[in-house]
Motif scaffolding. Structure first.
Motif, PDB file in Angstrom:
ATOM      1  N   HIS A 143       0.923  -1.509  -0.465  1.00 54.36           N
ATOM      2  CA  HIS A 143      -0.011   0.176   0.030  1.00 54.36           C
ATOM      3  C   HIS A 143       0.729   1.240  -0.246  1.00 54.36           C
ATOM      4  CE1 HIS A 143      -3.140  -2.296   0.428  1.00 54.36           C
ATOM      5  NE2 HIS A 143      -3.455  -2.275   1.136  1.00 54.36           N
ATOM      6  N   GLU A 144       1.904   1.221   1.033  1.00 55.90           N
ATOM      7  CA  GLU A 144       3.241   2.696   1.144  1.00 55.90           C
ATOM      8  C   GLU A 144       3.710   2.966  -0.213  1.00 55.90           C
ATOM      9  OE1 GLU A 144       4.923  -1.200   2.863  1.00 55.90           O
ATOM     10  OE2 GLU A 144       3.435  -0.130   2.443  1.00 55.90           O
ATOM     11  N   GLU A 145       3.040   2.178  -1.267  1.00 54.96           N
ATOM     12  CA  GLU A 145       3.767   2.084  -2.450  1.00 54.96           C
ATOM     13  C   GLU A 145       3.069   2.609  -3.771  1.00 54.96           C
ATOM     14  OE1 GLU A 145       6.236  -1.133  -4.106  1.00 54.96           O
ATOM     15  OE2 GLU A 145       7.369  -1.416  -1.976  1.00 54.96           O
ATOM     16  N   THR A 147       0.690   4.810  -5.801  1.00 52.17           N
ATOM     17  CA  THR A 147       0.328   6.834  -5.621  1.00 52.17           C
ATOM     18  C   THR A 147      -1.313   6.170  -5.575  1.00 52.17           C
ATOM     19  OG1 THR A 147       0.486   6.800  -8.031  1.00 52.17           O
ATOM     20  CG2 THR A 147       2.303   7.556  -6.571  1.00 52.17           C
ATOM     21  N   SER A 150      -5.303   6.231  -0.246  1.00 50.59           N
ATOM     22  CA  SER A 150      -5.285   6.902   1.189  1.00 50.59           C
ATOM     23  C   SER A 150      -5.488   5.575   1.380  1.00 50.59           C
ATOM     24  CB  SER A 150      -6.228   8.183   1.510  1.00 50.59           C
ATOM     25  OG  SER A 150      -5.506   9.222   0.683  1.00 50.59           O
ATOM     26  N   HIS A 159      -3.458   6.921   6.181  1.00 49.88           N
ATOM     27  CA  HIS A 159      -1.926   7.423   5.644  1.00 49.88           C
ATOM     28  C   HIS A 159      -2.612   7.756   4.212  1.00 49.88           C
ATOM     29  CE1 HIS A 159       1.374   5.630   8.334  1.00 49.88           C
ATOM     30  NE2 HIS A 159       0.013   4.451   8.261  1.00 49.88           N
ATOM     31  N   ASN A 161      -0.805   8.805   0.457  1.00 52.14           N
ATOM     32  CA  ASN A 161      -0.164   8.337  -0.361  1.00 52.14           C
ATOM     33  C   ASN A 161      -0.233   9.777  -1.985  1.00 52.14           C
ATOM     34  OD1 ASN A 161       0.454   6.124   0.533  1.00 52.14           O
ATOM     35  ND2 ASN A 161      -0.001   5.329  -0.840  1.00 52.14           N
TER      36      ASN A 161
END
Length: 488
Positions: A143-145, A147, A150, A159, A161
């Motif tokens: 998920h953190e990668e 774009t 949210s 988070h 992005n």
């Protein structure tokens, strides 16, 4: 690839709120747009499934019956339907504890943080143009990668992005038509002014116009019109013809302003003629006679045109970029060429009065499109109209729908109440349609086409039911102050 379900959730009976509708509400007659916004990412994700519940009369129980077959659920939502869609997400999570559930749509694109805070059941929302965001989720990318995403981590922290760039290469986007063929029953989709069965889809996204009320360009699609090339569109139509044969009587290009690039529109129309296909499209009332003639000669039957108001000051306030004289000339040319026009109008735009409402009714009667749609001005989050309404205190409440899904006004002005705005919708429909010209048009149509005879009789009953429901809403509102004063 994760097992992925793209879902337009069950809702009110007859509610056209799916990923294709511009005004999410129950219509004056049965109306369903194809769920293009859901079908496009579904076309990108191999093995995915698209369920468009309202047109297929599917209930939450129907969705739960297949809930354990999927691990990733992507639901389309809208401002009016958000609470209903959250309840559907909760039911899915209760049935399938391993499900990851996320939302897409204009509302969550502009309000990701409030949406995730409001509904802990939602694991993520995809912002802006979300097609490839959905694909990367289905591929299992961290998920953190991703774009444009949210998301909520396993500790409940939210988070956001970085933003995802808008799609530039539209020729690389797969056609939605195989998804329609695989997952949808096209006969369940009706639009009053289109032939049945019809199919609608986008050949690009974005609109250069700056209308203050318009949802998609201000929230997801942007103002740069990015398109598939004419050869790519024509190849897509060849796919559609192979898939559906002669079942589709009309193809609707649902781009916000398909005709803004006139040479492209004409080239696509010429390809449609070679394929012997009938088409319709959205257009602005700026097209010249020669362009209209070439489109008509190559299979164009109908134009969907937003006139919005018959008052020039209101048109200027909403940045419509349309002069009433230009609209009159456009309609004169369409009549001369035999092109049908479905005209759309909006009641309650800033700053509407009884006089400007009367101007709009008279203007609609004067230009006399074949049929009309009358909507109530809806200040969707992310639009300039929403900002204006918030700053000026025009918002009466935040409920865009009645209990049965009919659009109601959440705007009021110092000299015009929400009740008066809603009353004007019914009045405009009555004063436009209960004239000899429209009555004769529909009678002639019914006399020459048996399918249209049956259809118009059904729609007539639905139309009168709609007007009756509007009156009931108005009476209920009028009784509220009396009931409140009686309890004091």
């Amino acid at each position: 690839m994760r097992q992925t379900l793209f879902l337009s959730p069950p809702s009110f009976d007859g509610f056209d709120g799916g990923a294709g509708s511009r005004y999410q509400a129950k219509r004056e007659i049965t109306s369903y747009w194809f769920p293009t916004w859901l079908a496009q990412p579904a076309a990108l994700v191999p093995g995915s499934k698209l369920i468009d519940a309202p047109p297929h009369r599917q209930t939450v129980e129907d969705i739960l019956a297949v809930a354990n077959d999927y691990e990733l659920f992507i639901l389309h939502t809208s401002t009016p339907s958000l609470n209903n869609d959250i309840r559907c997400a909760e039911a899915i999570k209760a049935k399938n504890s391993r499900a990851e559930v996320g939302f897409i749509g204009a509302h969550v694109a502009v309000l990701p943080e409030p949406t995730l805070q409001q509904a802990p059941v939602i694991d993520f929302v995809c912002r802006n143009e979300f097609d490839y965001t959905c694909l990367e989720l289905a591929q299992g990318k961290p998920h953190e990668e991703i774009t444009g995403l949210s998301w909520r981590d396993n500790k409940g922290r939210v988070h956001h992005n970085p933003e995802r760039e808008l799609i530039a290469d539209w020729d690389a986007m797969p056609s939605v038509l195989p998804v329609y063929h695989r997952d949808l029953k096209i006969e369940n989709y009706f639009i009053g002014y289109l032939l049945h069965p019809y199919v609608s889809f986008y050949t690009g996204r974005g609109c250069p116009a700056k209308c203050t009320f318009c949802l998609w360009p201000q929230t997801i699609g942007g103002h740069a019109y990015r398109t598939k090339s004419p050869p790519a569109v024509i190849r897509e139509m060849e796919i559609g013809k192979d898939l559906f044969g002669d079942r589709v009587r009309e193809w609707m290009f649902d781009d916000d302003t398909f005709t803004i690039d006139r040479p492209r529109a004409i080239e696509i129309a010429k390809g449609m003629k070679k394929l012997k296909l009938t088409c319709s499209c959205n257009a602005r009332a700026h097209l010249d006679y020669e362009t209209l003639r070439q489109l008509r000669d190559n299979g164009l039957r109908l134009l969907l045109v937003g006139f919005e108001s018959g008052n020039q000051q209101i048109l200027d306030r909403i940045k419509k970029g349309l002069n009433l004289e230009t609209a009159r000339e456009f309609m004169k040319n369409c009549r001369k060429l035999g092109i049908r026009v479905h005209g759309t109008f909006i009641i309650g735009l800033p700053i509407e009065t009884q006089q400007t409402i009367d101007d709009t009714i008279r203007f609609a009667q004067e230009i006399d499109p074949f049929s009309i749609q009358v909507s109530i001005a809806a200040p969707y989050p992310g639009t300039e109209l929403y900002r204006q309404a918030t700053e000026n205190g025009w918002m009466d409440n935040n409920l865009m729908l009645s209990e049965n899904g009919i659009q109601v006004s959440i705007l009021r002005y110092p000299h015009l109440s929400a009740d008066k705005i809603e009353d004007a919708v019914e009045r405009m429909y009555r004063q436009f349609y209960f004239r000899s010209k429209p009555i004769f048009r529909f009678l002639r149509e019914m006399a020459t086409d048996r399918q249209m005879l049956v259809r118009r009789l059904r729609e007539g009953g639905e139309f009168f039911d709609y007007l009756r429901e509007r009156r009931q809403i108005a009476r209920a509102r009028q009784q509220e102050p009396q009931q409140q004063s009686a309890t004091v």
